[in-house]
Structure formats: C-alpha cells, structure tokens
Design a protein around this motif. Structure first.
Motif, short mmCIF file in Angstrom:
data_model
loop_
_atom_site.label_atom_id
_atom_site.label_comp_id
_atom_site.label_asym_id
_atom_site.label_seq_id
_atom_site.Cartn_x
_atom_site.Cartn_y
_atom_site.Cartn_z
N GLU A 117 0.88 -1.02 -0.22
CA GLU A 117 0.13 0.12 -0.51
C GLU A 117 0.80 1.32 0.21
O GLU A 117 0.10 2.35 -0.52
CB GLU A 117 -0.68 -0.23 0.94
CG GLU A 117 -2.24 -1.33 1.30
CD GLU A 117 -2.82 -0.96 2.32
OE1 GLU A 117 -2.64 -0.77 3.37
OE2 GLU A 117 -3.77 -1.62 2.60
N ALA A 118 2.38 1.49 0.81
CA ALA A 118 2.34 2.55 1.06
C ALA A 118 3.37 2.86 0.07
O ALA A 118 3.89 3.81 -0.56
CB ALA A 118 3.61 2.26 2.30
N HIS A 119 4.27 1.25 -1.16
CA HIS A 119 4.87 1.33 -2.24
C HIS A 119 3.99 0.62 -3.47
O HIS A 119 4.73 -0.33 -3.60
CB HIS A 119 6.37 0.60 -1.97
CG HIS A 119 6.50 1.51 -0.48
ND1 HIS A 119 7.45 2.93 -1.12
CD2 HIS A 119 6.84 1.39 0.61
CE1 HIS A 119 7.91 3.16 0.67
NE2 HIS A 119 7.86 2.04 1.24
N PRO A 120 3.46 1.19 -4.14
CA PRO A 120 2.51 0.08 -4.98
C PRO A 120 3.48 -0.56 -6.01
O PRO A 120 3.13 -1.17 -6.91
CB PRO A 120 1.31 0.88 -6.01
CG PRO A 120 2.10 2.59 -5.07
CD PRO A 120 2.60 2.31 -4.20
N ASP A 121 4.38 0.55 -6.70
CA ASP A 121 5.64 0.14 -7.29
C ASP A 121 6.37 -1.20 -7.58
O ASP A 121 7.15 -1.53 -8.60
CB ASP A 121 6.12 1.24 -7.77
CG ASP A 121 5.18 2.12 -8.67
OD1 ASP A 121 4.37 2.12 -8.86
OD2 ASP A 121 5.55 3.36 -8.79
N VAL A 122 6.38 -2.08 -6.30
CA VAL A 122 7.24 -2.80 -6.01
C VAL A 122 6.76 -3.91 -6.34
O VAL A 122 5.09 -4.30 -5.21
CB VAL A 122 7.71 -2.33 -4.40
CG1 VAL A 122 8.61 -3.73 -4.59
CG2 VAL A 122 8.74 -1.49 -4.85
N ARG A 123 7.10 -4.81 -6.74
CA ARG A 123 6.23 -5.92 -7.12
C ARG A 123 7.12 -7.09 -6.11
O ARG A 123 8.52 -7.52 -6.49
CB ARG A 123 6.67 -6.55 -8.39
CG ARG A 123 5.73 -5.60 -8.96
CD ARG A 123 5.89 -6.12 -10.85
NE ARG A 123 7.35 -6.53 -11.70
CZ ARG A 123 8.57 -5.98 -11.44
NH1 ARG A 123 8.35 -4.64 -12.09
NH2 ARG A 123 9.43 -6.20 -12.11
N LEU A 124 6.63 -8.18 -5.31
CA LEU A 124 7.05 -8.66 -4.62
C LEU A 124 6.96 -9.61 -4.77
O LEU A 124 6.20 -10.39 -5.49
CB LEU A 124 6.37 -8.94 -3.03
CG LEU A 124 6.34 -7.02 -2.24
CD1 LEU A 124 5.30 -7.18 -1.71
CD2 LEU A 124 7.42 -6.81 -1.93
N ASP A 125 8.31 -10.71 -4.33
CA ASP A 125 8.48 -12.15 -4.67
C ASP A 125 9.30 -12.82 -3.71
O ASP A 125 10.12 -12.69 -2.80
CB ASP A 125 10.06 -12.34 -5.81
CG ASP A 125 9.79 -13.97 -6.22
OD1 ASP A 125 8.52 -14.62 -5.97
OD2 ASP A 125 10.72 -14.09 -7.30
N VAL A 126 8.10 -13.34 -3.18
CA VAL A 126 8.00 -14.00 -2.22
C VAL A 126 8.99 -15.55 -2.26
O VAL A 126 8.31 -16.89 -2.25
CB VAL A 126 7.75 -14.73 -0.60
CG1 VAL A 126 7.40 -14.65 0.23
CG2 VAL A 126 6.73 -12.49 -0.62
N VAL A 127 10.39 -16.32 -1.56
CA VAL A 127 10.53 -17.60 -1.78
C VAL A 127 10.66 -17.44 0.23
O VAL A 127 11.21 -17.89 0.43
CB VAL A 127 12.45 -17.47 -1.99
CG1 VAL A 127 12.85 -18.63 -2.35
CG2 VAL A 127 12.74 -16.31 -3.59
N MET A 128 10.02 -18.99 -0.21
CA MET A 128 9.65 -18.89 1.70
C MET A 128 10.34 -20.20 1.51
O MET A 128 10.91 -22.02 1.06
CB MET A 128 8.54 -20.19 1.38
CG MET A 128 7.39 -18.68 1.74
SD MET A 128 5.26 -19.21 1.97
CE MET A 128 5.37 -19.92 0.59
N SER A 129 11.46 -20.03 2.46
CA SER A 129 12.61 -21.23 2.02
C SER A 129 13.34 -21.36 3.78
O SER A 129 13.20 -20.62 4.54
CB SER A 129 13.60 -21.23 1.58
OG SER A 129 14.43 -21.79 1.47
N GLU A 130 13.47 -23.02 4.37
CA GLU A 130 14.46 -22.52 6.18
C GLU A 130 15.59 -22.85 5.66
O GLU A 130 16.49 -22.95 6.48
CB GLU A 130 13.90 -23.83 6.36
CG GLU A 130 12.14 -24.32 6.61
CD GLU A 130 11.63 -23.65 7.47
OE1 GLU A 130 12.90 -22.62 8.34
OE2 GLU A 130 10.51 -23.18 7.28
N GLU A 131 16.65 -22.49 3.98
CA GLU A 131 17.67 -22.89 3.82
C GLU A 131 17.98 -20.70 3.85
O GLU A 131 17.65 -19.83 3.22
CB GLU A 131 17.76 -23.38 2.70
CG GLU A 131 17.86 -24.95 2.56
CD GLU A 131 18.29 -26.00 4.17
OE1 GLU A 131 19.67 -25.37 4.16
OE2 GLU A 131 17.33 -26.57 4.49
#
Length: 302
Positions: A117-131
C-alpha cells in the motif's frame, strides 16, 4: 568460435546436477533438447566436455574450464544487477524476499500488504525457504532469518530476540500421559539444538512426533499429539495453549533482516528494511516471550 551465455549455463547446470535430466529441468528445457545442445557444443569446441557413466556426467578438463568461466560470468551478471538496482531513485520494480515458511504464514503477509500500500510500484517475490539462499547471486534481495549468527558477508539489522518455551493444550494438561509425550523439531532444524535439548530432557521414546521444520509444530500441539517447544510469539497468542515453563535459553534465537552490502542503499531494499524494522518494533516483547505482551501478539499492529 562463438559461444553464447546459454552454452555456459548448460555446462554448469549439467556439472552441478550430475546429469542431463536434472539440468534440463533446472533450465526449463526437455531432456532431448539438452542432449542435442550438448552434442552441438562439444562439436563446436572440438572437445569432450563430460565423461559419461552410469553414475552420471563428470566434467573433463575442458568441461571444468567452461564451468569456471560460467561461475565468473554469473558473478559478474549478479554484480551488475546489484549496481543497477542500487541506482534506482524510487522504490519500484521487483523485490525478492526469502523467509521461513512459518514466518510467512504466521506474520509476514499483513506486513507485505501494508508495504505494498505504501509502495505500489514494488512487485514482491517471496521465496519461502528454511535454507539460506545466496544473496551474492541475487537468489534473493532481502532475507528474513531466525539466527544467532548471521553470515559475515551480509549486512542488516537485528529486529528482535526470539524466545521459545514449552506449551501444551489447556484441556489436556491434567492427563499425565499427555504431558510425557513430546512434539519437537528434528536434527535438521537450528543445527540440532532442539535435538540436543530433548536428549538432555527426556527419553527418545517419549518423542511422539518430530518435524523437519518449525512449520506444523503448533498444529501438532493443538492436535493433542503432545506438549512441545514453540516460539513464544506463536504459542502465547493461541488461547487453546498454555505456556508450561519459562523460556528455554538454550534454544533462544534472534530475528535478522539481511541483505548484500551492494544492495543496502538500493531504494526498494532500504524502504523494505526500514518498514520491517518499524513494523516489528511493537512486537518485540512478544517475540522475546514476555508474558505481559500476550495482548500484543493477537495480531500485527494495523
């Protein structure tokens, strides 16, 4: 002789994975395409790049030379990417974040929504990893990690301590048999700290369930499988559970926000790190297991 970057990537992928099948899957091509490309490449350089055997593909001296060249190219490309990212003037573009699965599902999503909401031009790519991913190769731009020893080649911020304690289900605590059964992380988690603690505390035959990650521990305790160690910020906010002991200092950890030194001044990286530091601050008492913080753990601050 003209060689393309993809030729070097192919050779490195085969060497890293020991054969064509896994290398092709990694590169997103089929096995026959990888086979044809390798044959054409060996013909072009007039040298055999791999020794073939039943156990896999082993690089020849020529193959090793291409692998080493590919590693240098990969490093240069990653460095260029970090330099370009660092010159961006406003928070925009893709930001790749890596975090443990449990942290993403339990806490991170509301924060990501507010950051977007604060930075709508940022596209987030979340990598869920324990490593731990390789931030030098841009596997991720920012890492959220529970560790007491962050890597020396990264920079970042310590957001909070993370306390752990033993929890059990409220309606089962009068059952002595229940209180002797344990749910615990396995030896793969936190360099075996939990395994060493459990060996000191109880007989291995009393371990009812062992998991190779933190994710699922709370659900196992809630299911009545046994009592178990949980992060206090998770256990204290669950009304069906009760903390049975003070936090266990031997397995305490810290919450860190980390990035590569070349990226620390990149606008979108800096914006995210500043945002997360501010978002976590009101929850530090909950993370550190102070019981007067239970009300704070009900949900992240809106």
């Amino acid at each position: 002789m003209t060689l393309a970057w993809d030729d070097f990537r192919l050779v490195k992928a085969i060497a890293d994975r020991g054969g064509l099948t896994h290398a092709a899957a990694h590169l997103g091509i089929n096995h026959s395409t990888a086979f044809r490309r390798l044959a054409a490449l060996e013909a072009a350089v007039d040298a055999q790049l791999f020794e073939r055997s039943r156990s896999g593909y082993v690089p020849t001296p020529a193959g090793l030379a291409m692998v080493e060249a590919a590693e240098r190219m990969e490093t240069d490309v990653a460095r260029f990417g970090r330099e370009v990212l660092g010159r961006t003037l406003t928070p925009s573009g893709e930001l790749r974040i890596t975090a443990p699965v449990g942290f993403v599902s339990d806490l991170l999503m509301p924060f990501l929504a507010r950051f977007r909401e604060a930075h709508p031009d940022v596209r987030l790519d979340v990598v869920m990893s324990e490593e731990a991913l390789n931030l030098s190769r841009r596997d991720a731009d920012v890492a959220i990690r529970a560790t007491s020893n962050p890597p020396a080649n990264l920079v970042g911020r310590r957001l909070s301590g993370i306390a752990w304690a033993v929890y059990g289900r409220n309606d089962r605590l009068q059952d002595n048999a229940y209180r002797t059964r344990w749910v615990t992380p396995g030896g793969q988690v936190a360099d075996g700290r939990f395994t060493r603690l459990m060996r000191a505390r109880t007989d291995v035959r009393e371990i009812a369930l062992q998991l190779n990650a933190v994710t699922g521990l709370r659900e196992a305790v809630l299911a009545g499988i046994g009592i178990g160690l949980l992060p206090c910020y998770i256990g204290d906010r669950c009304p069906e559970l009760r903390r049975l002991e003070d936090p266990e200092p031997g397995i305490a950890s810290e919450l860190w926000l980390l990035t590569h030194p070349d990226l620390r001044h990149a606008v979108r990286v800096r914006a995210f790190m500043d945002f997360m530091a501010e978002a976590i601050l009101p929850m530090r008492r909950a993370f550190e297991g102070r019981l007067d913080a239970q009300a704070e753990t009900a949900k992240p601050t809106p």
